[in-house]
Design an enzyme around this catalytic site. Structure first.
Site, short mmCIF file in Angstrom:
data_model
loop_
_atom_site.label_atom_id
_atom_site.label_comp_id
_atom_site.label_asym_id
_atom_site.label_seq_id
_atom_site.Cartn_x
_atom_site.Cartn_y
_atom_site.Cartn_z
N GLY A 1 0.87 -1.16 0.00
CA GLY A 1 0.00 0.00 0.00
C GLY A 1 0.91 1.21 0.00
N GLU B 1 0.83 4.27 0.96
CA GLU B 1 0.96 5.07 2.17
C GLU B 1 1.64 4.30 3.30
OE1 GLU B 1 -2.41 6.37 -0.37
OE2 GLU B 1 -1.91 4.47 0.61
N SER B 2 1.31 3.03 3.46
CA SER B 2 1.97 2.24 4.50
C SER B 2 3.42 1.94 4.10
CB SER B 2 1.21 0.95 4.79
OG SER B 2 1.09 0.14 3.64
N TYR C 1 -8.01 -6.76 -6.54
CA TYR C 1 -9.32 -7.27 -6.11
C TYR C 1 -9.70 -6.44 -4.88
CZ TYR C 1 -8.03 -10.91 -9.33
OH TYR C 1 -7.64 -11.58 -10.48
N ARG D 1 -3.27 5.62 -10.53
CA ARG D 1 -3.74 4.26 -10.78
C ARG D 1 -4.82 4.33 -11.85
NH1 ARG D 1 0.28 3.66 -8.46
NH2 ARG D 1 0.75 2.38 -6.63
N LEU E 1 12.77 11.10 -12.02
CA LEU E 1 13.30 10.79 -13.36
C LEU E 1 13.80 9.36 -13.46
CD1 LEU E 1 15.39 14.09 -13.80
CD2 LEU E 1 13.02 13.66 -14.50
N GLY E 2 13.33 8.48 -12.58
CA GLY E 2 13.76 7.10 -12.61
C GLY E 2 15.22 6.96 -12.20
N GLU F 1 17.76 8.10 -13.49
CA GLU F 1 18.54 9.33 -13.67
C GLU F 1 18.51 10.24 -12.45
OE1 GLU F 1 17.35 11.32 -17.21
OE2 GLU F 1 17.56 9.55 -18.47
N ASP G 1 7.55 5.09 -3.27
CA ASP G 1 7.14 5.35 -1.88
C ASP G 1 8.38 5.56 -1.01
OD1 ASP G 1 4.50 4.82 -2.76
OD2 ASP G 1 4.84 2.67 -2.46
#
Length: 316
Positions: free
Chosen positions: A34, A36-37, A105, A168, A226-227, A229, A258
């Site tokens: 998750g 936030e967690s 789900y 998402r 930027l991944g 980079e 995160d």
């Protein structure tokens, strides 16, 4: 007293033991995930006091999630349970080529039933930061209202709001997503989009243009991821691109964003400037990609210092 409070859905994750199409996978490891967690656990490992709030199903999955997150040193005293809806579930599909896929789900899950009345003003008011993502408002109208109420409480009590868009596309239409997210950009103090998120929401993949547009909407700080980079960090006074850290082999990229957010807020909590906070964010995000699982690779403060060369590793 808590440094940071965050809220959002955490689900049981079924993580395959090997890469490939789920059609041919039979063995899974039960973990959790998750945004936030993940963020909360990342900050706790970096030495901060963090609280996470959600609504879980009154089922074994909900008990597992709360126990795991509490065991990582995150305060879960505000978590609520309901017997009217289940804890969410998702399956991860890891690929050696291309991005990992996720199958949710979570329709009408317990977390989707969060409502403004579930919030405690005193709980949010004690923190320095309220961290949110774009996932929660996508879950339901009541979740969207809960996010807006949390922001109102934060503003009333001089709590800074940080926002990771964490889009998402499987949860809502692009039109609704743009409407909600642009409104949230106007209300956040710190915004941390990725390049693809900037293109979807703002119509440009230029990091500086993304930063400028979000700053114009009202944010104080924007960090464009930027991944590999690194990231571009900007405020009204300056912009600077901060190089990332190389990783020999990326095992699982989910959760890295995160970790990045946790690293940046950790730097801010420690009084670092925005460039040094971004360096820490890059390090935590890179470290998180080296282990299978959303939170299992999130590093401690000491591990980050060894990874970035600030401290020598002692292994024997």
């Amino acid at each position: 007293m808590l440094d940071v409070v965050t809220l959002g859905e955490t689900m049981v994750m079924m993580n395959p033991v090997e890469a490939g199409s789920l059609k041919y996978i039979y063995d899974y490891k039960k973990q959790l995930g998750g945004a936030e967690s993940n963020f909360a656990i990342g900050l706790a490992r970096l030495g901060h006091q963090v609280g996470w709030f959600s609504k879980l199903g009154k089922d074994p999955h909900g008990e597992y999630i709360k126990s795991f997150i509490r065991g990582e040193g995150v305060d879960t005293s505000q978590v609520k349970f309901t017997s009217k809806a289940p804890t969410g579930l998702y399956f991860k599909e890891r690929r050696e080529l291309g991005e990992s896929n996720v199958y949710y789900y979570r329709h009408d899950s317990a977390a989707s039933r969060m409502k403004p009345e579930d919030l405690s003003e005193d709980y949010i008011a004690q923190a320095k930061y309220l961290h949110l993502t774009g996932i929660t408002p996508a879950l339901s109208d009541s979740c969207h209202k809960t996010i807006l109420e949390a922001i109102e409480i934060a503003n009333k009590n001089n709590v800074k709001v940080s926002l990771d868009p964490n889009l998402r596309l499987k949860l809502w239409s692009k039109e609704r997503m743009r409407e909600v997210m642009l409104d949230l950009f106007k209300q956040a103090d710190i915004v941390m989009p990725g390049i693809e998120e900037g293109e979807i929401l703002l119509g440009t993949d230029d990091p500086e243009e993304i930063a400028d547009q979000i700053l114009d909407l009202g944010a104080e700080i924007v960090i464009v991821k930027l991944g590999a980079e690194g990231a571009l960090v900007a405020n009204k006074e300056a912009k600077e691109e901060v190089a990332g850290y190389s990783v020999e082999r990326v095992v699982d990229s989910i959760g890295a964003g995160d970790g990045f957010a946790a690293g940046f807020i950790s730097g801010q909590l420690r009084g670092a400037n925005i460039v040094d906070s971004t360096k820490l964010a890059n390090a935590v995000g890179a470290f998180a990609t080296t282990v299978i699982g959303d939170v299992e690779g999130l590093p401690t403060k000491e591990e980050v210092e060894v990874f970035t060369g600030q401290k020598e590793a002692i292994t024997r």
